[in-house]
Design a protein around this motif. Structure first.
Motif, PDB file in Angstrom:
ATOM      1  N   THR A  22      47.860  52.187  24.713  1.00  0.00           N
ATOM      2  CA  THR A  22      48.450  52.933  22.994  1.00  0.00           C
ATOM      3  C   THR A  22      48.943  54.240  23.101  1.00  0.00           C
ATOM      4  O   THR A  22      49.984  54.033  22.812  1.00  0.00           O
ATOM      5  N   GLY A  23      48.435  55.051  24.173  1.00  0.00           N
ATOM      6  CA  GLY A  23      49.555  56.318  24.556  1.00  0.00           C
ATOM      7  C   GLY A  23      50.624  55.952  25.104  1.00  0.00           C
ATOM      8  O   GLY A  23      52.103  56.634  24.929  1.00  0.00           O
ATOM      9  N   ARG A  24      50.567  55.270  26.016  1.00  0.00           N
ATOM     10  CA  ARG A  24      51.748  54.861  26.686  1.00  0.00           C
ATOM     11  C   ARG A  24      52.891  54.274  25.734  1.00  0.00           C
ATOM     12  O   ARG A  24      53.811  54.921  25.486  1.00  0.00           O
ATOM     13  N   LEU A  25      52.308  53.711  24.370  1.00  0.00           N
ATOM     14  CA  LEU A  25      53.358  52.686  23.484  1.00  0.00           C
ATOM     15  C   LEU A  25      53.878  54.104  22.448  1.00  0.00           C
ATOM     16  O   LEU A  25      54.736  54.157  22.084  1.00  0.00           O
ATOM     17  N   THR A  26      53.190  55.281  22.130  1.00  0.00           N
ATOM     18  CA  THR A  26      53.204  55.993  21.231  1.00  0.00           C
ATOM     19  C   THR A  26      54.667  57.019  21.806  1.00  0.00           C
ATOM     20  O   THR A  26      55.429  57.550  22.136  1.00  0.00           O
ATOM     21  N   ASP A  27      54.399  57.193  23.464  1.00  0.00           N
ATOM     22  CA  ASP A  27      55.826  57.769  24.342  1.00  0.00           C
ATOM     23  C   ASP A  27      56.271  57.077  24.261  1.00  0.00           C
ATOM     24  O   ASP A  27      57.746  57.581  24.175  1.00  0.00           O
ATOM     25  N   TRP A  28      56.187  55.306  24.393  1.00  0.00           N
ATOM     26  CA  TRP A  28      57.488  54.965  24.032  1.00  0.00           C
ATOM     27  C   TRP A  28      58.234  55.182  22.801  1.00  0.00           C
ATOM     28  O   TRP A  28      59.295  54.909  23.124  1.00  0.00           O
ATOM     29  N   ILE A  29      57.335  55.094  21.592  1.00  0.00           N
ATOM     30  CA  ILE A  29      58.112  55.286  20.046  1.00  0.00           C
ATOM     31  C   ILE A  29      58.558  56.941  20.406  1.00  0.00           C
ATOM     32  O   ILE A  29      60.265  56.388  20.063  1.00  0.00           O
ATOM     33  N   LEU A  30      58.134  57.275  20.972  1.00  0.00           N
ATOM     34  CA  LEU A  30      58.883  58.568  20.479  1.00  0.00           C
ATOM     35  C   LEU A  30      59.838  59.425  21.086  1.00  0.00           C
ATOM     36  O   LEU A  30      60.634  60.031  20.497  1.00  0.00           O
ATOM     37  N   GLN A  31      59.936  58.381  22.416  1.00  0.00           N
ATOM     38  CA  GLN A  31      61.324  58.688  23.416  1.00  0.00           C
ATOM     39  C   GLN A  31      61.547  57.022  23.127  1.00  0.00           C
ATOM     40  O   GLN A  31      62.763  57.598  23.737  1.00  0.00           O
ATOM     41  N   ASP A  32      62.262  56.792  22.236  1.00  0.00           N
ATOM     42  CA  ASP A  32      63.403  55.861  22.200  1.00  0.00           C
ATOM     43  C   ASP A  32      62.968  54.983  22.739  1.00  0.00           C
ATOM     44  O   ASP A  32      64.034  54.248  23.611  1.00  0.00           O
ATOM     45  N   GLY A  33      62.290  54.355  23.540  1.00  0.00           N
ATOM     46  CA  GLY A  33      61.949  53.407  24.455  1.00  0.00           C
ATOM     47  C   GLY A  33      62.837  52.364  24.011  1.00  0.00           C
ATOM     48  O   GLY A  33      63.256  51.598  23.052  1.00  0.00           O
ATOM     49  N   THR A  34      63.429  51.019  25.126  1.00  0.00           N
ATOM     50  CA  THR A  34      63.752  49.316  24.753  1.00  0.00           C
ATOM     51  C   THR A  34      62.863  48.447  24.955  1.00  0.00           C
ATOM     52  O   THR A  34      60.635  49.094  24.972  1.00  0.00           O
ATOM     53  N   ASP A  35      63.017  47.428  24.101  1.00  0.00           N
ATOM     54  CA  ASP A  35      62.668  46.448  23.895  1.00  0.00           C
ATOM     55  C   ASP A  35      61.674  46.309  25.422  1.00  0.00           C
ATOM     56  O   ASP A  35      60.274  45.592  25.120  1.00  0.00           O
ATOM     57  N   ALA A  36      61.976  45.803  26.299  1.00  0.00           N
ATOM     58  CA  ALA A  36      61.417  45.147  27.384  1.00  0.00           C
ATOM     59  C   ALA A  36      59.979  46.294  27.641  1.00  0.00           C
ATOM     60  O   ALA A  36      59.752  45.795  28.831  1.00  0.00           O
ATOM     61  N   ALA A  37      60.547  47.735  27.607  1.00  0.00           N
ATOM     62  CA  ALA A  37      58.739  48.048  27.812  1.00  0.00           C
ATOM     63  C   ALA A  37      58.179  48.446  27.824  1.00  0.00           C
ATOM     64  O   ALA A  37      56.642  47.809  27.522  1.00  0.00           O
ATOM     65  N   PHE A  38      58.457  47.672  25.750  1.00  0.00           N
ATOM     66  CA  PHE A  38      57.254  47.249  24.953  1.00  0.00           C
ATOM     67  C   PHE A  38      57.265  46.359  24.959  1.00  0.00           C
ATOM     68  O   PHE A  38      55.504  46.138  25.210  1.00  0.00           O
ATOM     69  N   THR A  39      57.647  45.104  25.435  1.00  0.00           N
ATOM     70  CA  THR A  39      56.729  43.879  25.458  1.00  0.00           C
ATOM     71  C   THR A  39      56.229  44.302  26.890  1.00  0.00           C
ATOM     72  O   THR A  39      55.198  43.320  27.117  1.00  0.00           O
ATOM     73  N   GLN A  40      56.792  44.956  27.858  1.00  0.00           N
ATOM     74  CA  GLN A  40      55.668  44.721  29.046  1.00  0.00           C
ATOM     75  C   GLN A  40      54.629  45.619  29.057  1.00  0.00           C
ATOM     76  O   GLN A  40      53.060  45.118  29.592  1.00  0.00           O
ATOM     77  N   ASN A  41      54.552  46.466  28.220  1.00  0.00           N
ATOM     78  CA  ASN A  41      53.210  47.290  28.162  1.00  0.00           C
ATOM     79  C   ASN A  41      52.127  46.608  27.140  1.00  0.00           C
ATOM     80  O   ASN A  41      51.272  46.444  27.426  1.00  0.00           O
ATOM     81  N   ILE A  42      52.527  45.972  25.491  1.00  0.00           N
ATOM     82  CA  ILE A  42      51.645  44.489  25.322  1.00  0.00           C
ATOM     83  C   ILE A  42      51.430  44.075  26.193  1.00  0.00           C
ATOM     84  O   ILE A  42      50.185  43.868  26.668  1.00  0.00           O
ATOM     85  N   THR A  43      52.183  42.736  26.996  1.00  0.00           N
ATOM     86  CA  THR A  43      51.379  41.618  28.147  1.00  0.00           C
ATOM     87  C   THR A  43      50.647  42.612  28.852  1.00  0.00           C
ATOM     88  O   THR A  43      49.434  42.145  28.878  1.00  0.00           O
ATOM     89  N   LEU A  44      50.809  43.319  29.738  1.00  0.00           N
ATOM     90  CA  LEU A  44      49.892  43.900  30.657  1.00  0.00           C
ATOM     91  C   LEU A  44      48.645  44.686  29.218  1.00  0.00           C
ATOM     92  O   LEU A  44      47.842  43.857  30.416  1.00  0.00           O
TER      93      LEU A  44
END
Length: 750
Positions: A208-230
């Motif tokens: 959840t924290g990782r995804l928060t940083d990803w949202i704030l940093q405009d991360g890519t969809d690949a990183a989002f999918t990877q974190n959710i899968t893991l």
């Protein structure tokens, strides 16, 4: 005068020891501040180079520990004495040694943790400089504030484990672990799976924290999918591991229950006969079944919950420390406010609630009393007086209700406000850390989620821990039976191949343990030889059945000796003795099993069906058993309830005869038999081919059986009044003759 003044020195001694203890503790604190504070940092700076600040902190901490430990040992030695002399200081004196360890190791450990966690950010060469406890008064005070709870916790855990400590549960826990036997090998895999499952459960806050940083940093969809899968994989793996650990734990606890119940039952069966007379059967059964079941259920449910949340709380605490040391310290400092204060207020609310219930009961009692006596109330015209009394009770209850409502509101408000204040403080400090760039927004979110789960885990631990302690404490009653040493002699070893069956009573006296002042037998001396039938007769209460019980080794003579073939009865091996000495009583006990099992009861080597039938034929039980639809497989019912008295005696006689005993005891064993069967028993005793190979002790009210006995002993008051054959005793015309001539014959009461 001397007597009245004698307590004074003891009181002065107690006071002096208490004063000495407090003085020693104050001197230790002063030495820590005045001497160790400036001295140790200087010595460490001379011994350790400045390039190794962490080592310098450890040298200071260990030196401080050594100095304080020596001082604590001195205080303990100076105040040593009997428990009564140092009763006033026994509560806190033992905490000096763990306090010295906590003071010495707390700051070095904190410095080491900060050093290990510095890999995530830029390394500060002087990161340990602020941890020098001697340089600042606030840090010195903080070290004591942190060390005191640690020392108290250590003492509490030590008291629960170490032998001999007051309130120790260590012996009980060791006994419970011993009940695991070979199953104890399952504990390490269970703990490993439990830890891995708890760590896997931490995936949701972490990602959840990782995804928060990803949202704030405009991360890519690949990183989002990877974190959710893991996160999904770790969560599923955690659930699977939890399932496996629960399966291992429940299976292990099931084995503990079975083993514990079997061991308790086995320990009970080893007790002497007096034990079962002094303890009620219901109490023994409850201890074997209900107590062990309650213990197992409590350990299966409560202990599982305790272990789960303990491991979970430790994992969360470690991750919280790794995420933010300062926020973790704030959480730990707030825990007493979060739980202890609401707990105290909750006790206040419970007391008020009990008072409200008591007041309600009193007002109801007034109403019931008045309504049940209305004619009296009306005859004295006291309706208004009773109404006023009821209103007074209502006013008292109203005041208590208001206090109860206030206590409930304060309790609820305290719990709510303390939790909200903790969250506000954490968010405020966390916001400052995010602003300064020490932690990221995602890390703050992760920490807040960890903190919420951690406080929940601590709350469950505080509520579950007393239940586990209660369950462990109740197991002490179970272990009382397991540890009880039987009062009867140890099992002998004699198993001679040829036993003649010579019985000798040599000046035997006996009194039952629950009535030691009432002698039952006094100086009893006689000899029962192989091939003889000896009859015991006498009035009720003369000790005839006691003689039979002693010959079965159910009790031990208080004086004298009881020999079998010249050897004391307890020297024979237990199973061997009761195969050679068999008894049939007036009201024999059968078990709710088949006829075959009852006849073969107690034999180590299972007899053949032919042997069972032969014994039943010899006792005249075969005729009615063979007439049943299922024959020898027929159940006799609980305690033989489906049989008549005569049938039970016939089956019991078969149970004795199948052993081919050298000594046969018949204690009024023919009282329920009809005339034909009594005649058969008479032929069995006096005309059977086995007569020459066994000794028979006969206690009966049947004159025809007594007349043919080789010897007759007339007992009265536990002593032998007359001895001889039937003809000799009748010629003496004494007590035996009087009993035979009495109306009703031999068995007539005196």
């Amino acid at each position: 005068m001397a007597s009245s003044g004698s307590p004074a020195p003891c009181g002065c001694l107690c006071l002096s020891r208490a004063s000495l203890a407090w003085l020693g503790a104050a001197l230790l604190l002063l030495a820590d501040w005045v001497l160790l504070r400036p001295a140790l940092p200087r010595v460490s700076s001379l011994l350790v180079p400045a390039a190794l600040p962490l080592l310098r902190v450890w040298v200071v901490g260990l030196s401080r520990w050594a100095g304080l430990w020596l001082g604590a040992r001195g205080v303990l030695g100076a105040t040593a004495g009997t428990k009564s002399e140092s009763r006033g200081v026994q509560g806190w004196l033992p905490s000096l040694e763990p306090l010295a360890a906590a003071l010495g190791l707390a700051l070095p450990g904190l410095a080491l943790f900060r050093e290990l966690s510095s890999w995530r950010g830029p390394r500060d060469a002087d990161s340990t400089g602020l941890l020098h406890w001697g340089s600042r008064l606030d840090v010195f005070a903080l070290s004591y504030a942190a060390a005191l709870p640690a020392a108290a916790l250590w003492l509490k855990l030590r008291s629960l484990w170490v032998r001999g400590c007051r309130g120790s549960s260590g012996d009980v826990v060791r006994r419970l672990l011993g009940c695991l036997g070979s199953e104890i090998r399952r504990l390490p895999p269970f703990l490993v799976l439990l830890i891995l499952s708890c760590l896997g459960e931490m995936a949701i806050p972490f990602f959840t924290g990782r995804l928060t940083d990803w949202i704030l940093q405009d991360g890519t969809d690949a990183a989002f999918t990877q974190n959710i899968t893991l996160m999904c994989i770790l969560t599923i793996a955690s659930a699977v591991l939890e399932f496996l650990s629960d399966g291992i734990y429940n299976c292990t606890m099931g084995h503990v229950h079975s083993r514990l119940q079997s061991e308790v039952f086995g320990a009970v069966l080893r007790q002497e006969t007096e034990f079962f007379q002094q303890n009620q059967t219901g109490a023994i059964t409850s201890r074997i079944t209900e107590d062990t079941s309650t213990l197992s259920e409590s350990l299966s449910e409560k202990l599982s919950l305790l272990l789960w949340y303990l491991v979970r709380g430790l994992c969360l605490l470690g991750l919280m420390l790794w995420g933010s040391l300062s926020l973790t310290v704030v959480t730990l400092v707030a825990l007493p406010l979060l739980f202890l204060l609401p707990e105290k207020l909750g006790k206040w609310y419970q007391v008020l609630a009990a008072q409200v219930q008591e007041s309600l009961a009193k007002s109801s009692q007034v109403a019931i009393e008045v309504l049940s006596a209305m004619p009296t109330v009306r005859s004295f015209a006291n309706e208004e007086g009773e109404a006023q009394k009821f209103r007074q009770k209502q006013q008292e209850m109203k005041a208590l209700n208001q206090k109860e409502a206030l206590a409930y509101a304060v309790n609820l408000w305290t719990t709510s406000i303390s939790g909200m204040l903790l969250k506000v403080v954490i968010l405020y400090i966390g916001g400052q850390l995010v602003t300064s760039g020490v932690v990221s927004s995602g890390n703050l979110v992760t920490f807040v989620l960890y903190q919420m789960q951690f406080t929940s885990a601590v709350e469950v631990l505080l509520s579950t821990y007393p239940s586990v302690l209660k369950a462990v404490g109740s197991s002490e009653k179970i272990f009382e039976y397991m540890d009880r040493i039987p009062c009867c002699p140890a099992n002998g070893v004699l198993t001679p191949a040829n036993l003649e069956g010579l019985v000798q009573f040599q000046d035997v006296s006996f009194a039952y343990p629950n009535r030691p002042d009432v002698p039952v037998l006094q100086g009893l001396t006689f000899t029962l030889r192989p091939g003889e039938v000896m009859a015991l007769v006498g009035p009720n209460g003369s000790g005839k059945s006691t003689v039979a019980a002693l010959l079965q080794n159910l009790y031990q003579p208080t004086e004298g000796k009881l020999l079998l073939d010249g050897k004391p009865l307890p020297q024979y091996e237990h199973h061997y003795l009761h195969r050679q000495v068999a008894a049939v009583g007036q009201e024999p006990v059968l078990f709710g099993r088949s006829f075959q099992e009852n006849i073969a009861y107690g034999l180590i080597q299972k007899p053949t069906m032919e042997e069972v039938i032969a014994a039943a034929v010899e006792s005249r039980a075969h005729s009615f058993i063979s007439g049943l639809p299922q024959g020898y497989s027929t159940e006799v019912g609980e305690a033989g309830s489906q049989l008549s008295g005569g049938q039970r005696q016939a089956v019991a006689l078969a149970r004795a005869l199948i052993r081919k005993p050298r000594v046969l005891i018949l204690d009024d064993a023919t009282s329920a038999l009809d005339a034909n069967n009594q005649l058969w028993v008479e032929q069995l005793l006096y005309q059977s081919p086995e007569r020459c190979s066994r000794s028979v002790l006969l206690i009966t009210q049947c004159l025809s059986l007594v007349e043919k006995a080789d010897h007759i002993l007339f007992l009265e008051g536990g002593t032998i009044c007359e001895a001889g054959t039937h003809q000799q005793l009748m010629m003496n015309r004494k007590r035996y003759w009087t009993m035979v001539q009495a109306p009703g014959g031999l068995g007539a009461p005196e």
